[in-house]
Structure formats: C-alpha cells, structure tokens
Design an enzyme around this catalytic site. Structure first.
Site, PDB file in Angstrom:
ATOM      1  N   GLU A   8       6.897 -37.071 -15.314  1.00  0.00           N
ATOM      2  CA  GLU A   8       8.295 -37.476 -15.559  1.00  0.00           C
ATOM      3  C   GLU A   8       9.019 -36.318 -16.223  1.00  0.00           C
ATOM      4  OE1 GLU A   8       8.647 -40.709 -18.405  1.00  0.00           O
ATOM      5  OE2 GLU A   8       6.982 -39.940 -19.578  1.00  0.00           O
TER       6      GLU A   8
ATOM      7  N   HIS B  36      -1.822 -41.730 -44.462  1.00  0.00           N
ATOM      8  CA  HIS B  36      -1.806 -41.926 -43.007  1.00  0.00           C
ATOM      9  C   HIS B  36      -1.922 -43.402 -42.607  1.00  0.00           C
ATOM     10  CE1 HIS B  36      -2.273 -37.624 -43.011  1.00  0.00           C
ATOM     11  NE2 HIS B  36      -2.197 -37.576 -41.703  1.00  0.00           N
TER      12      HIS B  36
ATOM     13  N   LEU C   5       6.835 -43.243 -19.270  1.00  0.00           N
ATOM     14  CA  LEU C   5       7.564 -44.351 -19.882  1.00  0.00           C
ATOM     15  C   LEU C   5       8.152 -45.198 -18.748  1.00  0.00           C
ATOM     16  CD1 LEU C   5       8.779 -45.445 -22.634  1.00  0.00           C
ATOM     17  CD2 LEU C   5      10.863 -44.262 -21.941  1.00  0.00           C
TER      18      LEU C   5
ATOM     19  N   ARG D 104       3.095 -41.291 -49.205  1.00  0.00           N
ATOM     20  CA  ARG D 104       2.470 -40.703 -48.023  1.00  0.00           C
ATOM     21  C   ARG D 104       0.966 -40.979 -47.979  1.00  0.00           C
ATOM     22  NH1 ARG D 104       0.336 -36.438 -45.206  1.00  0.00           N
ATOM     23  NH2 ARG D 104       1.546 -35.796 -43.386  1.00  0.00           N
TER      24      ARG D 104
ATOM     25  N   LYS E  35       7.761 -45.950 -26.558  1.00  0.00           N
ATOM     26  CA  LYS E  35       8.920 -45.065 -26.755  1.00  0.00           C
ATOM     27  C   LYS E  35       8.986 -44.628 -28.223  1.00  0.00           C
ATOM     28  CE  LYS E  35      13.710 -44.617 -25.178  1.00  0.00           C
ATOM     29  NZ  LYS E  35      13.534 -43.322 -24.530  1.00  0.00           N
TER      30      LYS E  35
ATOM     31  N   TYR F 262      12.095 -45.867 -30.739  1.00  0.00           N
ATOM     32  CA  TYR F 262      13.544 -45.836 -30.567  1.00  0.00           C
ATOM     33  C   TYR F 262      13.932 -46.416 -29.218  1.00  0.00           C
ATOM     34  CZ  TYR F 262      13.477 -41.700 -27.433  1.00  0.00           C
ATOM     35  OH  TYR F 262      13.286 -40.847 -26.391  1.00  0.00           O
TER      36      TYR F 262
HETATM   37  N1  PDD Z   1      14.972 -41.141 -22.743  1.00  0.00           N
HETATM   38  N2  PDD Z   1      10.898 -40.951 -19.733  1.00  0.00           N
HETATM   39  C1  PDD Z   1      11.121 -40.426 -20.949  1.00  0.00           C
HETATM   40  C2  PDD Z   1      10.083 -39.527 -21.531  1.00  0.00           C
HETATM   41  C3  PDD Z   1      12.301 -40.727 -21.641  1.00  0.00           C
HETATM   42  O1  PDD Z   1      12.504 -40.223 -22.860  1.00  0.00           O
HETATM   43  C4  PDD Z   1      13.269 -41.573 -21.034  1.00  0.00           C
HETATM   44  C5  PDD Z   1      14.551 -41.942 -21.720  1.00  0.00           C
HETATM   45  C6  PDD Z   1      12.999 -42.072 -19.749  1.00  0.00           C
HETATM   46  C7  PDD Z   1      13.974 -42.983 -19.036  1.00  0.00           C
HETATM   47  O2  PDD Z   1      14.068 -44.234 -19.668  1.00  0.00           O
HETATM   48  P1  PDD Z   1      15.415 -45.101 -19.610  1.00  0.00           P
HETATM   49  O3  PDD Z   1      15.771 -45.234 -18.162  1.00  0.00           O
HETATM   50  O4  PDD Z   1      15.027 -46.378 -20.223  1.00  0.00           O
HETATM   51  O5  PDD Z   1      16.458 -44.339 -20.387  1.00  0.00           O
HETATM   52  C8  PDD Z   1      11.804 -41.757 -19.135  1.00  0.00           C
HETATM   53  C9  PDD Z   1      16.171 -41.411 -23.510  1.00  0.00           C
HETATM   54  C10 PDD Z   1      17.366 -41.621 -22.670  1.00  0.00           C
HETATM   55  C11 PDD Z   1      16.343 -40.335 -24.571  1.00  0.00           C
HETATM   56  O6  PDD Z   1      15.334 -39.951 -25.132  1.00  0.00           O
HETATM   57  O7  PDD Z   1      17.459 -39.908 -24.828  1.00  0.00           O
END
Ligand code: PDD
Length: 287
Positions: A182, A102, A207, A100, A149, A33
């Site tokens: 993070e 895997h 991330l 389904r 992501k 996403y």
């Molecule tokens: N999340 N780390 C994680 C685990 C995240 O899910 C996100 C962003 C970030 C920051 O990434 P960015 O600056 O590109 O938004 C770091 C989004 C906003 C969410 O899941 O809603």
C-alpha cells in the site's frame, strides 16, 4: 480566524493545544487515530471510520475516551468552530498519561483524546487529480499489525520523505518478492486491460481503508468487476490504470511508478469515473 482543537474535554486555541510529556502517545506511540473527510459540511463515512476506531482500540486494549455519540458531537463542534466545510477531521486516542513504563498503566488511567480539523483546498485536489501522482517504491519495513491504525508512523514518514526528496508525490511499500502492499497513507489499486479493478486483500499486510471499502460500493453501482488479490510491481507498471484511495485524496490517479509511465501517462477514465461517483455513494453524516 483562530483555530480551535479539542483536547481531553476542552476546546482550546490551537497554539495552546497540548498533551502531557508523559502521554503514552508521545513516549511510545501507544495510540491510534482516524481521519475523516468533510465534504460540503458533512462527515464522510463516519460510521465506518468509528467502527475502525473501535477495532483499533480493542486490538490494543485501549478504552473508548467517551461515548460514540459524544465523539460525534465533539467532532462536529471542532468542525464548526474552525468553519470547515471541505476538509479533514483528525482524532488521536492514546492510552493516556502515566509514569514511563512499557507495560500498561494501572487501570483507571484515562485515555487521551485530541480532535483537530483543517480545511482542504478542493480546487487544488481536483487539479492534482487531473494530472495524477508520481510514486516511487520503498521496501516494506513495517511491523505485521499495519491493520491497526496506530500513530506509530515512522516508516510511513520516512517513505513519504524519500518520495519528496526524489521529486515524487508518494511512496508505495513493496515486499521483497515484488508484491505491492500500500502507499505511505493510502491503499493502491490497478485497472487491468479487461477493465477489472484489482486491489490487495485486506486480511493482512495493509490497513483496510474506509475509502477502499466505499470504492467497492461505488464499483458495484457502476457494475465494474473487482478482484481482491495480490498484484506485483510489474503488473502495476503494465496496468491500464493505477490509482490510490484515502480519506485525504479520495480516488487519486497514479501516472508514474519509479519513473515508469503508467499507460499514456494520464489519469485513466475508470479512475476518474470512480472519483466522480464517490460522493453519491459514500455515507454523509451532518457535522
Ligand atoms: N491514512 N493505508 C495507510 C497506511 C493509511 O495511512 C491510510 C489512510 C490508508 C487509507 O485509509 P482510508 O481510506 O480509511 O483513509 C491506507 C490517512 C488518511 C492519514 O494517515 O492521513
């Protein structure tokens, strides 16, 4: 006003916006996403977000669901149809619908795509930034590929819920040796006593946030020094300022960690400067 979502080629009322029960996103969290901020009718840092989407898709060998140009058009359409001027646009792309199993489905199964948009209350965001966030810490328990992501966010969900139950705003993942990774949905930063911005390197363990990357540009413009390195929880607690970055919160001050006040317990000046300068530097694409 009815909300509209884009689901696999169709604009549909939000309450009818559904994916198949055998969508691999639903069955296996087999999808990725992106979230982009919309500010004053512009999509913020869209190029970087779509570059990261491309990387996430390639890492998981999922095909693009449509051309990049068509994706921009569909995002804009969803933003317009929902009358969003300030808010967020979400894209979820999964490996598609298949019986389904895997292992990957047979070639030819089309990836699924969903696009939604929602308004954000900018006044509430500004108020929150004026007071800052309280965070707690949780042990890192995620897989190694958090650089992708993916929609597989269960540890992040549990961490955020733990923060909420504890009366805090957010949670940080911390390694057993005390290294800060993070936030549940953000990158974390500290400002040292010498006014150096410190954030973990993004090669492993986090991330690579788009807001993080753009804050590097903002800091360069403001002639602030940056160090990309690990920092410990103790260093964060003793820092002059602490903040988090994400598309949903931009630059957001952190004023307490595990109940320990950061500095005087108020948002720091450098943090607020970065927040203010962010939109002068970030890319803005017309929606
Ligand atoms: N999340 N780390 C994680 C685990 C995240 O899910 C996100 C962003 C970030 C920051 O990434 P960015 O600056 O590109 O938004 C770091 C989004 C906003 C969410 O899941 O809603």
């Amino acid at each position: 006003m009815p909300r509209i979502a884009y689901v696999n080629g169709r604009y549909v009322p939000h309450r009818e916006a559904m994916v198949h029960v055998e969508d691999r996103g639903y069955q296996f969290a087999d999808g990725v996403y992106e979230v982009c901020e919309i500010s004053r009718g512009f999509i913020v840092d869209m190029t970087r977000h779509l570059d990261r989407l491309d990387r996430s898709l390639r890492e998981l060998q999922i095909a693009w669901p449509m051309s990049r140009k068509a994706l921009h058009i569909a995002m804009s359409e969803v933003i317009h149809r929902n009358l969003v001027r300030d808010g967020l646009v979400y894209l979820q792309v999964t490996r598609g619908v298949a019986p389904r199993d895997h292992a990957f489905p047979a070639p030819g199964v089309r990836p699924s795509i969903v696009i939604t948009a929602k308004r954000l209350d900018t006044v509430a965001g500004a108020k929150r930034a004026a007071t800052g966030l309280d965070v707690i810490t949780v042990p890192e328990n995620r897989w190694e590929r958090v650089d992708i992501k993916t929609v597989g966010l269960l540890p992040n969900v549990l961490a955020r819920q733990k923060a909420k139950s504890a009366g805090a705003h957010d949670a940080w993942f911390v390694d057993p040796d005390g290294t800060v990774k993070e936030g549940a949905s953000s990158n974390v930063w500290i400002v040292t006593k010498d006014n150096v911005l410190v954030t973990r390197q993004a090669e492993t363990g986090i991330l690579r946030g788009i807001t993080r990357t753009t804050v590097f540009d903002v800091a360069r413009k403001l002639e602030l020094k940056i160090e990309e390195r690990n920092f410990s929880l103790d260093e964060a607690k003793a820092a002059k300022e602490v903040f988090m970055t994400s598309a949903t919160t931009v630059v957001m001050p952190v004023v307490s960690i595990d109940g320990h006040s950061v500095a005087n317990g108020h948002p720091g000046a450098t943090t607020l400067l970065l927040r203010e300068a962010f939109f002068d530097v970030a890319e803005r694409s017309p929606a």
